[in-house]
Structure formats: C-alpha cells, structure tokens
Scaffold this motif. Sequence first.
Motif, PDB file in Angstrom:
ATOM      1  N   VAL A 139       0.968  -1.181   0.156  1.00  0.00           N
ATOM      2  CA  VAL A 139      -0.012   0.014   0.107  1.00  0.00           C
ATOM      3  C   VAL A 139       1.167   1.118  -0.149  1.00  0.00           C
ATOM      4  N   ARG A 140       0.633   2.139  -0.904  1.00  0.00           N
ATOM      5  CA  ARG A 140       1.092   3.626  -0.736  1.00  0.00           C
ATOM      6  C   ARG A 140       0.549   4.457   0.151  1.00  0.00           C
ATOM      7  N   LEU A 141       1.083   4.755   1.062  1.00  0.00           N
ATOM      8  CA  LEU A 141       0.657   5.691   2.408  1.00  0.00           C
ATOM      9  C   LEU A 141       0.927   7.105   2.054  1.00  0.00           C
ATOM     10  N   TRP A 142       1.988   7.397   1.383  1.00  0.00           N
ATOM     11  CA  TRP A 142       2.185   8.679   1.254  1.00  0.00           C
ATOM     12  C   TRP A 142       3.375   8.836   0.109  1.00  0.00           C
ATOM     13  N   ASP A 143       3.568   9.977  -0.366  1.00  0.00           N
ATOM     14  CA  ASP A 143       4.899   9.836  -1.471  1.00  0.00           C
ATOM     15  C   ASP A 143       5.978   9.786  -0.906  1.00  0.00           C
ATOM     16  N   GLY A 144       6.619   8.455  -1.468  1.00  0.00           N
ATOM     17  CA  GLY A 144       7.775   7.960  -0.915  1.00  0.00           C
ATOM     18  C   GLY A 144       7.790   6.872   0.114  1.00  0.00           C
ATOM     19  N   VAL A 145       6.513   6.669   0.729  1.00  0.00           N
ATOM     20  CA  VAL A 145       6.296   5.966   1.777  1.00  0.00           C
ATOM     21  C   VAL A 145       5.380   4.670   1.437  1.00  0.00           C
ATOM     22  N   ILE A 146       5.655   3.617   1.549  1.00  0.00           N
ATOM     23  CA  ILE A 146       4.910   2.359   1.403  1.00  0.00           C
ATOM     24  C   ILE A 146       4.670   1.466   2.341  1.00  0.00           C
ATOM     25  N   ALA A 147       3.549   0.473   2.477  1.00  0.00           N
ATOM     26  CA  ALA A 147       3.600  -0.132   3.655  1.00  0.00           C
ATOM     27  C   ALA A 147       3.054  -1.865   3.107  1.00  0.00           C
ATOM     28  N   VAL A 148       3.620  -2.824   3.699  1.00  0.00           N
ATOM     29  CA  VAL A 148       3.040  -4.059   3.628  1.00  0.00           C
ATOM     30  C   VAL A 148       2.264  -4.365   4.851  1.00  0.00           C
ATOM     31  N   PRO A 149       0.944  -4.304   5.054  1.00  0.00           N
ATOM     32  CA  PRO A 149       0.160  -4.886   6.025  1.00  0.00           C
ATOM     33  C   PRO A 149       0.236  -6.283   6.191  1.00  0.00           C
ATOM     34  N   LEU A 150       0.458  -7.269   7.053  1.00  0.00           N
ATOM     35  CA  LEU A 150       0.466  -8.661   6.892  1.00  0.00           C
ATOM     36  C   LEU A 150      -0.639  -9.164   7.944  1.00  0.00           C
ATOM     37  N   VAL A 151      -1.326 -10.132   7.484  1.00  0.00           N
ATOM     38  CA  VAL A 151      -2.375 -10.545   8.339  1.00  0.00           C
ATOM     39  C   VAL A 151      -2.424 -12.262   7.993  1.00  0.00           C
ATOM     40  N   GLY A 152      -2.608 -12.905   9.083  1.00  0.00           N
ATOM     41  CA  GLY A 152      -2.417 -14.457   9.170  1.00  0.00           C
ATOM     42  C   GLY A 152      -1.328 -14.968   9.385  1.00  0.00           C
ATOM     43  N   THR A 153      -1.028 -16.174   9.157  1.00  0.00           N
ATOM     44  CA  THR A 153       0.139 -16.971   9.243  1.00  0.00           C
ATOM     45  C   THR A 153       1.267 -16.780   7.970  1.00  0.00           C
ATOM     46  N   LEU A 154       2.336 -16.483   8.724  1.00  0.00           N
ATOM     47  CA  LEU A 154       3.655 -16.473   7.608  1.00  0.00           C
ATOM     48  C   LEU A 154       4.270 -17.654   7.680  1.00  0.00           C
ATOM     49  N   ASP A 155       4.596 -17.981   6.645  1.00  0.00           N
ATOM     50  CA  ASP A 155       5.633 -18.944   6.154  1.00  0.00           C
ATOM     51  C   ASP A 155       6.760 -18.579   5.189  1.00  0.00           C
ATOM     52  N   SER A 156       7.643 -19.259   5.074  1.00  0.00           N
ATOM     53  CA  SER A 156       8.767 -19.020   3.972  1.00  0.00           C
ATOM     54  C   SER A 156       8.298 -18.667   2.865  1.00  0.00           C
ATOM     55  N   ALA A 157       7.187 -19.443   2.221  1.00  0.00           N
ATOM     56  CA  ALA A 157       6.979 -18.934   0.908  1.00  0.00           C
ATOM     57  C   ALA A 157       6.354 -17.760   0.892  1.00  0.00           C
ATOM     58  N   ARG A 158       5.433 -17.211   1.894  1.00  0.00           N
ATOM     59  CA  ARG A 158       4.767 -16.166   1.854  1.00  0.00           C
ATOM     60  C   ARG A 158       5.710 -14.734   2.344  1.00  0.00           C
ATOM     61  N   THR A 159       6.738 -15.076   2.909  1.00  0.00           N
ATOM     62  CA  THR A 159       7.912 -14.120   3.472  1.00  0.00           C
ATOM     63  C   THR A 159       8.538 -13.745   2.283  1.00  0.00           C
ATOM     64  N   GLN A 160       8.782 -14.894   1.313  1.00  0.00           N
ATOM     65  CA  GLN A 160       9.609 -14.441   0.222  1.00  0.00           C
ATOM     66  C   GLN A 160       8.533 -13.743  -1.004  1.00  0.00           C
ATOM     67  N   VAL A 161       7.380 -13.787  -0.981  1.00  0.00           N
ATOM     68  CA  VAL A 161       6.674 -13.049  -1.788  1.00  0.00           C
ATOM     69  C   VAL A 161       6.564 -11.583  -1.270  1.00  0.00           C
ATOM     70  N   VAL A 162       6.582 -11.589   0.289  1.00  0.00           N
ATOM     71  CA  VAL A 162       6.624 -10.190   0.756  1.00  0.00           C
ATOM     72  C   VAL A 162       7.755  -9.347   0.279  1.00  0.00           C
ATOM     73  N   MET A 163       9.062 -10.344   0.198  1.00  0.00           N
ATOM     74  CA  MET A 163      10.430  -9.602  -0.085  1.00  0.00           C
ATOM     75  C   MET A 163      10.226  -9.190  -1.593  1.00  0.00           C
ATOM     76  N   GLU A 164       9.738 -10.140  -2.334  1.00  0.00           N
ATOM     77  CA  GLU A 164       9.794  -9.362  -3.831  1.00  0.00           C
ATOM     78  C   GLU A 164       8.798  -8.608  -4.034  1.00  0.00           C
ATOM     79  N   LYS A 165       7.647  -8.326  -3.719  1.00  0.00           N
ATOM     80  CA  LYS A 165       6.638  -7.466  -3.590  1.00  0.00           C
ATOM     81  C   LYS A 165       7.114  -6.184  -3.261  1.00  0.00           C
ATOM     82  N   LEU A 166       7.797  -6.153  -2.212  1.00  0.00           N
ATOM     83  CA  LEU A 166       8.099  -4.962  -1.557  1.00  0.00           C
ATOM     84  C   LEU A 166       9.368  -4.187  -2.411  1.00  0.00           C
ATOM     85  N   LEU A 167      10.213  -5.075  -2.604  1.00  0.00           N
ATOM     86  CA  LEU A 167      11.231  -4.527  -3.483  1.00  0.00           C
ATOM     87  C   LEU A 167      11.017  -3.978  -4.711  1.00  0.00           C
TER      88      LEU A 167
END
Length: 283
Positions: free
Chosen positions: A160-188
């Motif tokens: 989510v883009r919160l402000w110019d130059g500021v983004i956020a990844v709000p995570l809900v639910g269980t985290l596992d290796s596959a999902r955290t890998q997706v977090v990294m890819e999408k965030l970068l």
Amino acid sequence: MVKRDNAVDLVGLLSVEGQDLAASWVGEVTGSLGGRVSAAELNRELRELYEALVDALRKGATDVHSEHMSEVRAHLTELSRNRARQGFSPSETAVSVFALKRVLEPVLERGTADDVRAYLRLSRILDSLGLFTIETYTQTRDELITAQAEQLLELSTPVVRLWDGVIAVPLVGTLDSARTQVVMEKLLQALVDTGSEQAIIDITGVPAVDTQVAQHLLKTIVAARLMGAECTVSGISPQIAQTIVALGIEFDGIVTKASLADALKLALRRSGVDLVAHTGTQR
C-alpha cells in the motif's frame, strides 16, 4: 475353425448400431451429469471421442498409451480438463468413459459368444481409458489448486502506498517461508515502481513468527537498505517479542514501532514532512 481378428470384433461391437450407439452414449452421460454440460458440447466431445476410439481399434490398438491411441488420449485430456475446471467430481468425469460399457450391454443380449469376448476385451480397454481420465483430471485439479493458492498468496500480501515516498506491507495471518519470500519480492518491486525511500512492514495481524520467518524478514529489510530504502517493522505483539528474544534473533539496527500509526509518523519525519498536532477543532 477360422479365428476372428480381435480388431474386427471390437470395431464390429461398436458399429452394431452405427451412430445410434454414439447417440445412446451421449444420452447416458447427459443424464448422469444432470444437465450441467450443454447438450451441444457433450455431443461434440463424445462423438469425437467415439470416432477416435473406433479408428484406433480399427488399427488394432489395445494399449491406451500406444501411438494409435494418441487421438483418443487427446480427446480424453480435453474432456478431463474441462470437467476439472467446471467443478465436476472424479466420478462424474470418469462416467463419460464407463457409460459406454452400459450402452453396449443390450447388444450382448442378442450377440454371439464372440461378441461377449469382444465386449470383455473392450471393457478392459475402457477401464484403462477411465483410469487415464481420472489421472488427467487429478493433475488438472492439482494445477488449479496450486494456481489458486498462488493467487491467494498474492492477494494476501498487498503493498500500500501511504504517502509520497512511503509504502507499507500490512500482513495478516500465518507467515511461512513462501509468503515471506513473496513479501520480499513485492516490497522490493514496489520500491522500484514508486521510487519510495521508506517502507513499513506491519505484522499486527500475524499471530506468530518462527526463526525461519524472522530471518526472511531480516533479509527483506537488508535488501531494501541495499536499494536505498529504510524499513520499519510495526505491530510486534508481546508474544512475538518473547519468541524473538527466546530464539536469540538479533534485531539490532532495525527500527520497530508499536503500531502502524507510529511507524507512519516516523517515516513521514524521515521524508521531511512536518507533522502538526491539532489540539482543538476550528469553527
């Protein structure tokens, strides 16, 4: 005594009533599927399969995996994939093949001993074709489930883009290796697409974090830093904090905040935004 050719027997069995036999097959399957497949589609599928099967048997094919059965397998593959996508069960899918055996049963009542033997041979072939149908159906269902899981994973990890130059990844639910890998890819990728220099990873809705997940989060933060962005982790619950301490995971140098709001305030200050608190309401 002259021995009859097996291929002739099998083709003859299927050609006793010509196209009427194929029509009976279509009717039998239509009733078992409860009208959930259009009559035109079902008629096309089964008549093409019927013609391919007769042609294969005429060439002497009895092995489902033989070259002469390739067209039959192609039609069955298409049929199985269609049924899987339409939400039919394995039994409802296989009935398209096994129903032909029921259609042939009345033929035996006025047939000869050769016809009975031909029916038994054809039954074994149809059993093999039915198994092939179920295998193809199962493979397609597995592919669909995998694709749906990947889509859900994408949807459950928004950036989510919160402000110019500021983004956020709000995570809900269980985290596992596959999902955290997706977090990294999408965030970068979001850092590149938006040109942001501040990122917030909010784990308020995450019930637990293990060593592997924590390591992935750390790697994500390091990767973001290498791209010139600063990361803040917000929403660490008391349970997760205790787990991190107990596991001996080092969060040195990583800024954490109690809530997403606090993390956003910090990110805005880092971006040079002046925050003014209003103590009253203007009239």
